[in-house]
Write a protein that holds these residues in place. Structure first.
Motif, short mmCIF file in Angstrom:
data_model
loop_
_atom_site.label_atom_id
_atom_site.label_comp_id
_atom_site.label_asym_id
_atom_site.label_seq_id
_atom_site.Cartn_x
_atom_site.Cartn_y
_atom_site.Cartn_z
N PHE A 1 9.62 49.48 -50.71
CA PHE A 1 9.42 48.35 -49.82
C PHE A 1 9.95 47.06 -50.44
O PHE A 1 10.51 46.23 -49.75
CB PHE A 1 7.94 48.19 -49.46
N MET A 2 9.75 46.90 -51.73
CA MET A 2 10.19 45.66 -52.36
C MET A 2 11.71 45.55 -52.39
O MET A 2 12.25 44.45 -52.31
CB MET A 2 9.59 45.53 -53.75
N GLN A 3 12.42 46.67 -52.46
CA GLN A 3 13.88 46.63 -52.41
C GLN A 3 14.37 46.20 -51.04
O GLN A 3 15.45 45.64 -50.90
CB GLN A 3 14.46 47.99 -52.76
N LEU A 4 13.59 46.45 -50.00
CA LEU A 4 13.97 46.10 -48.64
C LEU A 4 13.55 44.68 -48.26
O LEU A 4 13.93 44.20 -47.20
CB LEU A 4 13.35 47.09 -47.65
N ALA A 5 12.76 44.03 -49.10
CA ALA A 5 12.24 42.70 -48.77
C ALA A 5 13.30 41.63 -49.00
O ALA A 5 13.76 41.43 -50.12
CB ALA A 5 11.00 42.42 -49.61
N GLU A 111 -1.44 38.36 -55.70
CA GLU A 111 -1.93 39.21 -54.61
C GLU A 111 -0.87 39.41 -53.52
O GLU A 111 -0.92 40.38 -52.79
CB GLU A 111 -3.19 38.60 -54.00
N GLN A 112 0.05 38.47 -53.40
CA GLN A 112 1.14 38.62 -52.43
C GLN A 112 2.44 38.67 -53.21
O GLN A 112 2.83 37.70 -53.85
CB GLN A 112 1.17 37.46 -51.43
N LEU A 113 3.11 39.81 -53.15
CA LEU A 113 4.34 39.98 -53.90
C LEU A 113 5.55 39.45 -53.14
O LEU A 113 6.50 38.96 -53.75
CB LEU A 113 4.53 41.47 -54.23
N TYR A 114 5.53 39.55 -51.81
CA TYR A 114 6.63 39.02 -51.02
C TYR A 114 6.10 38.51 -49.69
O TYR A 114 5.29 39.19 -49.08
CB TYR A 114 7.70 40.09 -50.76
N PRO A 115 6.53 37.34 -49.23
CA PRO A 115 7.30 36.35 -49.96
C PRO A 115 6.51 35.85 -51.17
O PRO A 115 5.31 35.61 -51.08
CB PRO A 115 7.52 35.22 -48.96
N PHE A 116 7.23 35.70 -52.29
CA PHE A 116 6.55 35.32 -53.53
C PHE A 116 5.97 33.92 -53.39
O PHE A 116 6.66 32.99 -52.96
CB PHE A 116 7.53 35.36 -54.71
N PRO A 117 4.71 33.72 -53.77
CA PRO A 117 4.03 32.42 -53.62
C PRO A 117 4.36 31.46 -54.77
O PRO A 117 3.55 31.23 -55.67
CB PRO A 117 2.56 32.81 -53.61
N HIS A 118 5.56 30.89 -54.76
CA HIS A 118 6.03 30.04 -55.86
C HIS A 118 5.09 28.88 -56.17
O HIS A 118 4.76 28.65 -57.33
CB HIS A 118 7.43 29.50 -55.56
N TRP A 147 7.59 45.08 -61.46
CA TRP A 147 8.24 44.38 -62.56
C TRP A 147 9.67 43.93 -62.23
O TRP A 147 10.00 42.76 -62.36
CB TRP A 147 8.22 45.24 -63.82
N PHE A 148 10.53 44.84 -61.83
CA PHE A 148 11.93 44.48 -61.59
C PHE A 148 12.06 43.52 -60.41
O PHE A 148 13.00 42.76 -60.32
CB PHE A 148 12.79 45.73 -61.37
N PHE A 149 11.11 43.55 -59.51
CA PHE A 149 11.14 42.67 -58.33
C PHE A 149 10.67 41.26 -58.66
O PHE A 149 11.26 40.28 -58.18
CB PHE A 149 10.27 43.28 -57.22
N VAL A 150 9.63 41.13 -59.47
CA VAL A 150 9.03 39.81 -59.68
C VAL A 150 9.50 39.08 -60.93
O VAL A 150 9.26 37.88 -61.05
CB VAL A 150 7.47 39.88 -59.72
N GLN A 151 10.19 39.75 -61.83
CA GLN A 151 10.50 39.09 -63.10
C GLN A 151 11.34 37.82 -62.93
O GLN A 151 11.10 36.82 -63.61
CB GLN A 151 11.14 40.05 -64.10
N HIS A 152 12.29 37.80 -62.02
CA HIS A 152 13.08 36.58 -61.84
C HIS A 152 12.25 35.48 -61.17
O HIS A 152 12.45 34.30 -61.43
CB HIS A 152 14.38 36.85 -61.09
N TYR A 153 11.29 35.85 -60.32
CA TYR A 153 10.40 34.84 -59.73
C TYR A 153 9.52 34.20 -60.80
O TYR A 153 9.26 33.00 -60.78
CB TYR A 153 9.50 35.46 -58.65
N ILE A 154 9.05 35.01 -61.73
CA ILE A 154 8.22 34.49 -62.82
C ILE A 154 9.06 33.55 -63.69
O ILE A 154 8.62 32.46 -64.04
CB ILE A 154 7.60 35.64 -63.64
N HIS A 155 10.29 33.99 -64.03
CA HIS A 155 11.19 33.13 -64.84
C HIS A 155 11.39 31.77 -64.21
O HIS A 155 11.38 30.75 -64.90
CB HIS A 155 12.56 33.80 -65.00
N GLU A 156 11.55 31.73 -62.90
CA GLU A 156 11.78 30.47 -62.19
C GLU A 156 10.62 29.49 -62.35
O GLU A 156 10.82 28.29 -62.25
CB GLU A 156 12.00 30.73 -60.69
N ASN A 157 9.43 30.00 -62.58
CA ASN A 157 8.24 29.16 -62.65
C ASN A 157 7.72 28.92 -64.06
O ASN A 157 6.72 28.23 -64.24
CB ASN A 157 7.13 29.78 -61.80
N MET A 158 8.40 29.47 -65.06
CA MET A 158 7.95 29.31 -66.45
C MET A 158 8.29 27.92 -66.98
O MET A 158 9.25 27.30 -66.55
CB MET A 158 8.57 30.39 -67.34
#
Length: 193
Positions: A1-5, A111-118, A147-158
């Protein structure tokens, strides 16, 4: 599902409490727009005492896309490591932190993976200006969890100077190891990480 989001085509959530499940379903019904909702949660949380919610969370609460640290004993300025997770692994992490009597580790649930809650995620992460390590923890194999889906979102907020790490099972062709003792060993290892 995350690959299709993509392009806000769906919502993917991994609620960890009874009230969160209630509010995400309620939100889905009351919204003025319709998008597919994917809820990923194990049956074991339906029976878990840790996942219960007080009645007030049903009547006055709402779905929280990110749940920050809930332990009042964790002082934000003393936190050196922030563990970010999604799903039922939160309860294992809390127990492990209590066993180790760690007061310099904060735990944030997405709790919500997509859309990521930046905005919500960034607000939680900014509470810990002295944290140098951000660790994503999951109990699924590395190639099958978020992990592979959210890691770039986490990087953006670090914040500057923080580094991101992974704690979890190694990549695997199957979702489970098939042996109870090996599962327990892997679970112990990821909690130690």
């Amino acid at each position: 599902f995350m690959q299709l989001a993509a392009d806000n085509n769906m919502q993917i959530v991994q609620p960890t409490t009874a009230s969160q499940i209630f509010h995400v379903l309620r939100r889905q019904m009351l919204r003025m727009f319709r998008k597919p909702l994917v809820i990923m949660t194990p049956k074991s949380l339906l029976r878990a005492k840790d996942a219960t919610s007080p009645l007030s969370e049903f009547t006055k609460g709402e779905f929280k896309k990110v749940i920050g640290e809930v332990d009042a004993n964790i002082a934000a300025d003393k936190v050196k490591r922030v563990v970010v997770c999604s799903g039922k692994v939160i309860y294992d992490l809390i127990k492990k932190r209590e066993e180790n009597k760690s007061t310099d580790v904060a735990i944030i649930r997405v709790e919500q993976l997509y859309p990521f809650p930046h905005k919500a995620f960034a607000a939680e992460l900014k509470k810990y200006p002295n944290a140098t390590d951000i660790v994503w923890c999951q109990d699924e194999p590395q190639n099958q969890g978020a992990w592979f889906f959210v890691q770039h979102y986490i990087h953006e907020n670090m914040l500057d100077g923080q580094k991101l790490g992974y704690a979890g099972r190694p990549a695997s062709a199957s979702p489970a190891v098939g042996y109870a003792h090996l599962h327990v060993e892997q679970q112990k290892a990821l909690l130690e990480q």
